[in-house]
Every structure is written in C-alpha cells, then in structure tokens.
Design a protein around this motif. Sequence first.
Motif, PDB file in Angstrom:
ATOM      1  N   ILE A 248       1.115  -0.822  -0.199  1.00 41.58           N
ATOM      2  CA  ILE A 248       0.124  -0.173  -0.097  1.00 41.58           C
ATOM      3  C   ILE A 248       0.543   1.239  -0.706  1.00 41.58           C
ATOM      4  N   LYS A 249       2.351   0.961   0.680  1.00 33.05           N
ATOM      5  CA  LYS A 249       3.076   2.049   0.749  1.00 33.05           C
ATOM      6  C   LYS A 249       3.566   2.714  -0.353  1.00 33.05           C
ATOM      7  N   ASP A 250       3.571   1.377  -1.410  1.00 32.42           N
ATOM      8  CA  ASP A 250       4.464   1.143  -2.948  1.00 32.42           C
ATOM      9  C   ASP A 250       3.844   2.260  -3.712  1.00 32.42           C
ATOM     10  N   ILE A 251       2.687   1.432  -3.350  1.00 32.55           N
ATOM     11  CA  ILE A 251       1.894   1.810  -4.261  1.00 32.55           C
ATOM     12  C   ILE A 251       0.652   3.381  -3.835  1.00 32.55           C
ATOM     13  N   VAL A 252       0.954   4.078  -2.995  1.00 35.64           N
ATOM     14  CA  VAL A 252       0.179   5.581  -2.910  1.00 35.64           C
ATOM     15  C   VAL A 252       1.242   6.694  -3.034  1.00 35.64           C
ATOM     16  N   ARG A 253       2.549   5.914  -3.055  1.00 33.09           N
ATOM     17  CA  ARG A 253       3.216   6.398  -3.227  1.00 33.09           C
ATOM     18  C   ARG A 253       3.727   7.147  -4.304  1.00 33.09           C
ATOM     19  N   ILE A 254       3.330   6.168  -5.431  1.00 34.24           N
ATOM     20  CA  ILE A 254       3.258   6.572  -6.900  1.00 34.24           C
ATOM     21  C   ILE A 254       1.893   7.082  -7.220  1.00 34.24           C
ATOM     22  N   SER A 406       4.908   9.285 -17.260  1.00 32.08           N
ATOM     23  CA  SER A 406       4.398   8.943 -16.895  1.00 32.08           C
ATOM     24  C   SER A 406       5.798   7.478 -17.294  1.00 32.08           C
ATOM     25  N   TYR A 407       6.829   8.102 -17.818  1.00 30.98           N
ATOM     26  CA  TYR A 407       8.187   7.816 -18.139  1.00 30.98           C
ATOM     27  C   TYR A 407       8.767   7.972 -16.841  1.00 30.98           C
ATOM     28  N   LEU A 408       8.475   8.893 -16.327  1.00 35.30           N
ATOM     29  CA  LEU A 408       9.779   9.088 -15.090  1.00 35.30           C
ATOM     30  C   LEU A 408       8.460   8.480 -14.106  1.00 35.30           C
ATOM     31  N   ARG A 409       8.017   8.145 -13.549  1.00 32.65           N
ATOM     32  CA  ARG A 409       6.660   7.327 -13.241  1.00 32.65           C
ATOM     33  C   ARG A 409       6.826   6.212 -13.201  1.00 32.65           C
ATOM     34  N   GLY A 410       6.948   5.158 -14.256  1.00 35.60           N
ATOM     35  CA  GLY A 410       7.327   3.975 -14.443  1.00 35.60           C
ATOM     36  C   GLY A 410       9.090   3.987 -13.528  1.00 35.60           C
ATOM     37  N   MET A 411      10.003   5.015 -13.162  1.00 35.75           N
ATOM     38  CA  MET A 411      10.728   4.851 -12.742  1.00 35.75           C
ATOM     39  C   MET A 411      10.710   4.979 -11.344  1.00 35.75           C
ATOM     40  N   LYS A 412      10.086   5.787 -10.798  1.00 37.95           N
ATOM     41  CA  LYS A 412       9.117   5.102  -9.911  1.00 37.95           C
ATOM     42  C   LYS A 412       9.520   7.003  -8.899  1.00 37.95           C
ATOM     43  N   HIS A 413       9.874   8.088 -10.193  1.00 38.86           N
ATOM     44  CA  HIS A 413       9.606   9.426  -9.864  1.00 38.86           C
ATOM     45  C   HIS A 413       8.167  10.105 -10.303  1.00 38.86           C
ATOM     46  N   SER A 414       7.319  10.354  -9.419  1.00 40.72           N
ATOM     47  CA  SER A 414       6.298  10.339  -9.095  1.00 40.72           C
ATOM     48  C   SER A 414       6.021  12.138  -9.037  1.00 40.72           C
ATOM     49  N   THR A 415       6.668  12.307  -8.036  1.00 43.61           N
ATOM     50  CA  THR A 415       6.438  13.703  -7.358  1.00 43.61           C
ATOM     51  C   THR A 415       7.071  14.760  -8.206  1.00 43.61           C
ATOM     52  N   ALA A 416       8.158  14.719  -9.266  1.00 47.26           N
ATOM     53  CA  ALA A 416       7.975  15.556 -10.468  1.00 47.26           C
ATOM     54  C   ALA A 416       7.301  15.824 -10.721  1.00 47.26           C
ATOM     55  N   PRO A 417       6.513  14.838 -11.719  1.00 45.40           N
ATOM     56  CA  PRO A 417       5.234  14.928 -12.702  1.00 45.40           C
ATOM     57  C   PRO A 417       4.117  16.149 -12.040  1.00 45.40           C
TER      58      PRO A 417
END
Length: 507
Positions: A248-254, A406-417
């Motif tokens: 859940i932490k991983d899902i919510v973090r992304i 989406s490219y950044l989010r796939g690499m676990k960088h979801s905050t920047a977008p």
Amino acid sequence: MENTETVKRHHHLSEMDLTSGNFFWKVPLFALPMALTTLLQLLYTTVDLSTVSQFGGGSLSMAAVGSNTPLINLILSLFVAMAVGVNVTIGNAKGANDKERASKALHSSIIFSVLCGIAVGLLGYFISPYLLKLMDTPDSIFANATTYLQIYFIGMPFLMIYNFGSQALRALGDSQRPLYILIISGIFNIVFDPVFVIYGHMDVAGVAWATVISEAISALLTLLWLFLHKKGYVYLQFKNLKMDSQSIKDIVRIGLPAGIQALGFNIPNVLIQSSLYTISNYTIDGVLISQDEIVAGASASSNIEGYVYAFIDAFAMTAVSFVGQNYGAKNEKNIKKVFWDCQIWMAICCLVCSLICFFLDDEVLGAFITEGQGVVRANALAAGKQRMYMMVFTYVLDGFMDISGSYLRGMKHSTAPALITLFGVTGSRILFLYLLFPLAQFHTVFWLYFTYPLSWAIVDIIYIPVVLLLQKKVFASFHSESNSSQPLPTTGNASSPLPVKKYSNKK
C-alpha cells in the motif's frame, strides 16, 4: 539464467514480455488494446448521449450528461490515478522477478480499490448538487445533470475495481483482457440504454443506470479473471486477500502524486467549464450564438477530443508498463527506447486524428448535436468547431507531456510530474482565467480554450531538462548497484581481497 527460465515458465500468451523484443512494433501492439478500451468507453458514452438526444430530452439532456465530464473527472481523478501506482508496483516486481511482492501488491490493490470506490461514491452522491451550483450550471440542465451525477456515483466501487484490476493486468503485460471485459460489459450498456430511455421513459436517469450496470459487470469479470487465471504470473486467492502495508505504501507513493497531478489538470478544467457558462450572445462569422448552443457545441467537441486523447493516454500507459518492468530489470537501454517509441507513435496517431477532424468536421460534431429546444444545429456546430480545432491540432503537445510524466513515474519518480503539472498547467490556466479572461477581448470561446495548448507548451519545455536529469540519476543508480554486486577479486588467499579500481563512465 535461473531467473530468466522462471519468468519464461510463468509467461503466458496473454501476458506480453515487456523487457525484450522489437519495441518499436511491440509498443503499438501493447497500446492498441488500451486505446480500443478507452475508445469503447467513449463509444458507450456516445451511445448514452445519442440515446438521450434522439429519444429522450434532446440536446439539453445531452448537454446535461456531457457537461458533467469535467466534474466527474475532478472527483475521480485522485483515486483512479492511484491505480497507476498498482501498475508501477506490480511491474517493478515482475521485472525484478519478485513473485511474492507482485502477489502482495495485487491482493492489496483489490481491497484498496473497494474502499476507495465506496468513499468516492458516498462523497460524490451527496455533494453533487452543490458542486453543480458552484460551477454555475445553467438552470435549463441543472436538474438532469444532478440526477445523472448522483446515479453515476452509485457505481463507483465497480468502476474502481475495474480500473485497479485492469492496471494490474497491464503491469503483468496483458493489455488485451481489459478490452475483452469492456466489450462484454459495453454490450449490456448499449442494450439497456434504449430499454430505459425509449421504453422506460427515464431519459438521463436511464443512461446513468445503464452505465452503473455495465460497470458492475466489468468489475465482476475482472475479478473472475484474476481469480481463475492460475497460469498467469500472479493471480488472486481468497486466502491472500489482505492488505500488505509495504504494498500500500508503494502504491500510494507512486499513485498519490499521480492523483494530485490529475487534480492539477481537472481543477482548472472545471473552472474552464464554469467560465464557458459566462459566455452569452457570442458571435461567430456575424451569427449570434446562444449560451445553450455554445454549451451543446462544446459538449460535442469534448466527446470528439476524448477519442483523440484515447491514443495519447494509451501510449502514456504503455510507457508506464514498459518502463516499470524494465526498471525492475534495470535495463537502461530498453527504458530509453520505450520513451522515444511511445512519442513517435503518439505523434503519428495525433496527426491522423487531426486530419480526420479537419476534413470531416461537420460529420463528427454533427453526430452529437440535434436541432430543437432553443438549439440551432448550425450555430452549435460553429461553436463546437472553434473548440475542436484548437484542441485536436495541438494535442501532440499534450501527448509529449503525458508520456514524459509516465516515463518518470515508471522509474518511481512520481512527485516531479505532479509538481510540474501544478505549476505549469494548474497555475497558468488559473492565472489566465482570473487575469485575462474577464477582459472583453479575451472573453471568447477561442481564447478560453487557448489555455490548453498554452499550458501544454509551458510544461513540455519544463519536462525536457527534468527528464534528462532524473533519468541520469536513475541510470547512475543502476550502475552503482551493478558495481556493488560484483564479487571482489582476490589472490590465492580469499581473505585478502585486492583493491578494486573505480572506473568512470565518461568517454
């Protein structure tokens, strides 16, 4: 070698391997079912609109349904976007061949989707009329818009289950199953629309209930497949249906930043829809256009744009799935290739769609607009064209933005977008609406919708250095982990390791 063989053993025809092969052709092959899924969803919405327009209350009923789109997206966006976290989490686990982690994420996501669906459904049902009032929804469509919105939110738990489940399937490499499920559930939607509207005389309420029934069927089919498909990489089991805190932490973090990003799009979209209601007695080519005609034209154009955006969203979601698995596999070359392949195919699709909308403008818009109830069809078409031309000819800018995020989010960088969207999209659109739009020269349909391509261009410029910087950081971490995992060279005495020389990647 053992890991590779394990992956192959669990590989099934419906689950595409996203870490190998010719990506230039694999990308559209994976994206096409997702685009068709969205297109079918839009087609079912089109059937709803056409049914109430032709056999229900006419253009005003159609406008009542269509004008709800920005508000529905606003309320749903936070939780539906959370499903992207499921895609990335399961994709990363499969790419790293961590079956246990993937299974925990799958089971946790299903429970989470039900809880989110109940919460959003209850909230949306009770605040629907107040939100429509805040949007200054015209009195001519207010009652029908409220009825549709409240019934729509009753189906939220079903919609959430399907969205979370379909993202899990795509993370595993299966983009076809959500399409098949939607085809079956959509048939029920098409059947119940005329039954409720024509024979039940339910008008807007009829198409709303038909939508809820089809969503319930799609949720049921999704769960059945996840339970019964035991040949897949992972599948649902009743004994494992429990929440795993780390998953859940991983899902919510992304997913949470993705949801905030979606809110960043939809908050100004609701404001734009509300601003549209302030334009009255608008003139196009010397012809006076009424407010109802402006709203009807904008609703028709919005539906056409949805078909174009289906391809953009499909390639953005393809980027998430492909990058997610290759991030787990730590394959730098594949990650870079996915980015450009998705951009190229997105641009091709946008070009084809824009040409169709240009040469068949009357035909595509006319499918959603009927004469009567204070709406002159020719006037509504003219108003719709102003929005449609502005949007479809510049959608490639939106595509670059969505795929980059989406490219950044796939690499676990979801905050920047999310931050880029809040500043570049939300900020620029709200500034325009409050500073320039009230001025007479900017208080037009043209300038109102010019805020879209303007904000896309701003964000695209910001994304270029951000993507380069963050991908460099990710790839550096790959190299660092690879170097640290190498065994230390030794002399004949294993207890006396030789010093390891660090080499630079610079050439």
